[in-house]
Design an enzyme around this catalytic site. Structure first.
Site, PDB file in Angstrom:
ATOM      1  CB  CYS A 135      -0.953  -0.017   1.191  1.00 15.66           C
ATOM      2  SG  CYS A 135      -0.192  -0.500   2.747  1.00 15.66           S
TER       3      CYS A 135
HETATM    4  N1  NAP Z   1      -4.142  -4.118   5.434  1.00 18.39           N
HETATM    5  C1  NAP Z   1      -3.645  -3.409   4.435  1.00 18.39           C
HETATM    6  O1  NAP Z   1      -3.807  -2.186   4.356  1.00 18.39           O
HETATM    7  C2  NAP Z   1      -2.851  -4.072   3.346  1.00 18.39           C
HETATM    8  C3  NAP Z   1      -2.555  -3.355   2.189  1.00 18.39           C
HETATM    9  C4  NAP Z   1      -1.797  -3.973   1.189  1.00 18.39           C
HETATM   10  C5  NAP Z   1      -1.352  -5.272   1.361  1.00 18.39           C
HETATM   11  N2  NAP Z   1      -1.649  -5.935   2.525  1.00 18.39           N
HETATM   12  C6  NAP Z   1      -1.160  -7.295   2.666  1.00 18.39           C
HETATM   13  O2  NAP Z   1      -2.268  -8.161   2.420  1.00 18.39           O
HETATM   14  C7  NAP Z   1      -2.170  -9.310   3.254  1.00 18.39           C
HETATM   15  C8  NAP Z   1      -3.474  -9.430   4.044  1.00 18.39           C
HETATM   16  O3  NAP Z   1      -3.580  -8.322   4.898  1.00 18.39           O
HETATM   17  P1  NAP Z   1      -4.886  -8.020   5.788  1.00 18.39           P
HETATM   18  O4  NAP Z   1      -4.571  -6.772   6.521  1.00 18.39           O
HETATM   19  O5  NAP Z   1      -6.085  -8.111   4.966  1.00 18.39           O
HETATM   20  O6  NAP Z   1      -5.017  -9.276   6.724  1.00 18.39           O
HETATM   21  P2  NAP Z   1      -4.312  -9.903   7.974  1.00 18.39           P
HETATM   22  O7  NAP Z   1      -5.070  -9.565   9.126  1.00 18.39           O
HETATM   23  O8  NAP Z   1      -2.841  -9.600   7.961  1.00 18.39           O
HETATM   24  O9  NAP Z   1      -4.443 -11.455   7.623  1.00 18.39           O
HETATM   25  C9  NAP Z   1      -5.478 -11.973   6.820  1.00 18.39           C
HETATM   26  C10 NAP Z   1      -5.975 -13.287   7.333  1.00 18.39           C
HETATM   27  O10 NAP Z   1      -4.985 -14.293   7.222  1.00 18.39           O
HETATM   28  C11 NAP Z   1      -5.328 -15.339   8.136  1.00 18.39           C
HETATM   29  N3  NAP Z   1      -4.132 -15.800   8.848  1.00 18.39           N
HETATM   30  C12 NAP Z   1      -3.442 -15.138   9.797  1.00 18.39           C
HETATM   31  N4  NAP Z   1      -2.411 -15.883  10.237  1.00 18.39           N
HETATM   32  C13 NAP Z   1      -2.483 -17.033   9.530  1.00 18.39           C
HETATM   33  C14 NAP Z   1      -1.722 -18.228   9.507  1.00 18.39           C
HETATM   34  N5  NAP Z   1      -0.688 -18.388  10.347  1.00 18.39           N
HETATM   35  N6  NAP Z   1      -2.057 -19.205   8.634  1.00 18.39           N
HETATM   36  C15 NAP Z   1      -3.127 -19.064   7.821  1.00 18.39           C
HETATM   37  N7  NAP Z   1      -3.909 -17.960   7.817  1.00 18.39           N
HETATM   38  C16 NAP Z   1      -3.568 -16.979   8.650  1.00 18.39           C
HETATM   39  C17 NAP Z   1      -6.291 -14.753   9.153  1.00 18.39           C
HETATM   40  O11 NAP Z   1      -7.570 -15.362   9.043  1.00 18.39           O
HETATM   41  P3  NAP Z   1      -7.944 -16.644   9.904  1.00 18.39           P
HETATM   42  O12 NAP Z   1      -7.156 -16.571  11.189  1.00 18.39           O
HETATM   43  O13 NAP Z   1      -9.402 -16.542  10.112  1.00 18.39           O
HETATM   44  O14 NAP Z   1      -7.536 -17.813   9.069  1.00 18.39           O
HETATM   45  C18 NAP Z   1      -6.335 -13.286   8.790  1.00 18.39           C
HETATM   46  O15 NAP Z   1      -7.558 -12.670   8.937  1.00 18.39           O
HETATM   47  C19 NAP Z   1      -0.927  -9.110   4.139  1.00 18.39           C
HETATM   48  O16 NAP Z   1       0.164  -9.786   3.566  1.00 18.39           O
HETATM   49  C20 NAP Z   1      -0.689  -7.610   4.069  1.00 18.39           C
HETATM   50  O17 NAP Z   1       0.659  -7.269   4.256  1.00 18.39           O
HETATM   51  C21 NAP Z   1      -2.418  -5.380   3.498  1.00 18.39           C
END
Ligand code: NAP
Length: 317
Positions: A135
């Protein structure tokens, strides 16, 4: 008319997963094949994402089960460091599947297409493995790219993000109590996005991230030294021309405010404050970290890879 396709999301409980489900719900040619979350397994998607009217439920799918679904596309929306087993299983069982990874895991891998469409779509040549930019990294690259060939020094980028950027795993950076009346600096050198932008722009940048107490949106204030003197008007026209054909990058006159970009699908670039002498310019970019910083961009990349119009399902005026 391209054939309809289906798509699975792994890590669908996260903020970016939810935004992506909303976008897919708007897409006339994309259906959800599955959404995977360990914590929400069995629950209705509509309970979390009311815009999703279908009967779909979250499932807890491991890498082998994800690959066995043989979806046309899979988005990995997992924290950093977790994509590899899913990619390996899909490579083995369903290699034609389009994989879009939202984490940083493949942004440094030359065999993956790095999908920041406004800057890299010319390099898209049918790749099925796509890394979605970070982002902050999206905001920095969009802000710097038009002046890339006129730089006299590495641009210095001061970034402030809402706390949704820190994901859902509890930490200081998404703790509203610790963020109240606060601005939290972190990773002030060598942040992953500093290395990402340095790699993909092909020149060094300096990046200092901060988290603020609001939920969503990024302000990226970039200090740029030019190798020649330019007027503010010339710089503004240069940016307008550079992004004239890009509906998701709007060049504005004044420095944009993060409060007006939250929930919007595009990025804004403005400010263009020029110091006396004409060689130092400060540019401000804003975007919603969950949309143009993540889900909007993933949808652009999916559309490109699946043969749909790039902006299908993405609201833009
Ligand atoms: N947030 C932002 O602004 C943003 C922007 C750009 C890119 N990103 C990237 O996009 C990705 C997702 O980000 P996010 O902020 O949406 O979500 P997040 O909270 O970082 O993770 C997404 C989901 O992944 C699952 N998860 C967590 N630990 C896990 C594990 N050990 N094994 C399997 N599943 C697991 C969890 O769901 P469950 O526990 O229910 O399985 C969690 O809700 C990240 O890599 C982040 O760096 C985020």
């Amino acid at each position: 008319m391209p054939a309809p396709r289906n798509i699975g999301i792994v890590g669908a409980r996260g903020h970016t997963g939810a935004e992506l489900i909303r976008l897919i719900a708007r897409h006339p040619l994309l259906d959800v094949a599955f959404v995977s979350s360990r914590e929400l397994a069995g629950q209705s998607v509509a309970a979390q994402v009311p815009e999703f009217a279908g009967k779909l439920r979250y499932e807890n799918l491991d890498a082998a089960a994800v690959a066995a679904r043989r979806a046309d596309a899979v988005v990995l929306a997992l924290p950093n460091g977790m994509a590899a087993p899913f990619v390996a299983a899909i490579d083995a069982q369903n290699p034609q599947c389009v994989v879009v990874d939202l984490s940083a895991d493949y942004r440094f891998n030359d065999t993956w297409y790095y999908g920041l469409p406004e800057l890299t779509r010319g390099r898209y040549a049918g790749q099925r493995r796509i890394s979605n930019p970070g982002c902050y990294a999206t905001a920095m690259q969009l802000a710097i790219a038009p002046l890339k060939d006129m730089l006299a020094a590495p641009p210095a980028c001061f970034g402030v993000s809402g706390y949704s950027g820190a994901g859902t795993t509890p930490s200081d950076k998404n703790d509203p109590e610790k963020l109240r009346d606060n601005l939290m600096p972190y990773a002030l050198v060598d942040h992953t996005h500093e290395r990402e932008v340095t790699r993909h722009l092909g020149m060094p940048v300096e990046f200092m991230p901060h988290v603020a107490s609001y939920f969503r949106g990024i302000t990226m204030t970039v200090n740029i030294w030019l190798d020649r003197a330019m007027t503010r008007d010339a710089i503004l026209q240069h940016y307008r021309q550079h992004y004239a054909k890009e509906p998701l990058v709007r060049v504005v006159d004044a420095a944009p405010w993060v409060s007006t970009i939250a929930g919007r699908y595009h990025a804004e670039i403005g400010g263009f404050a020029v110091a006396p002498g004409g060689k130092r310019v400060v540019v401000v970019a804003t975007l919603d970290n969950l949309l143009k910083g993540a889900a909007t961009q993933a949808m652009q990349n999916l559309n490109l890879a699946l043969g749909f119009a790039e902006l299908e399902a993405i609201p833009h005026e």
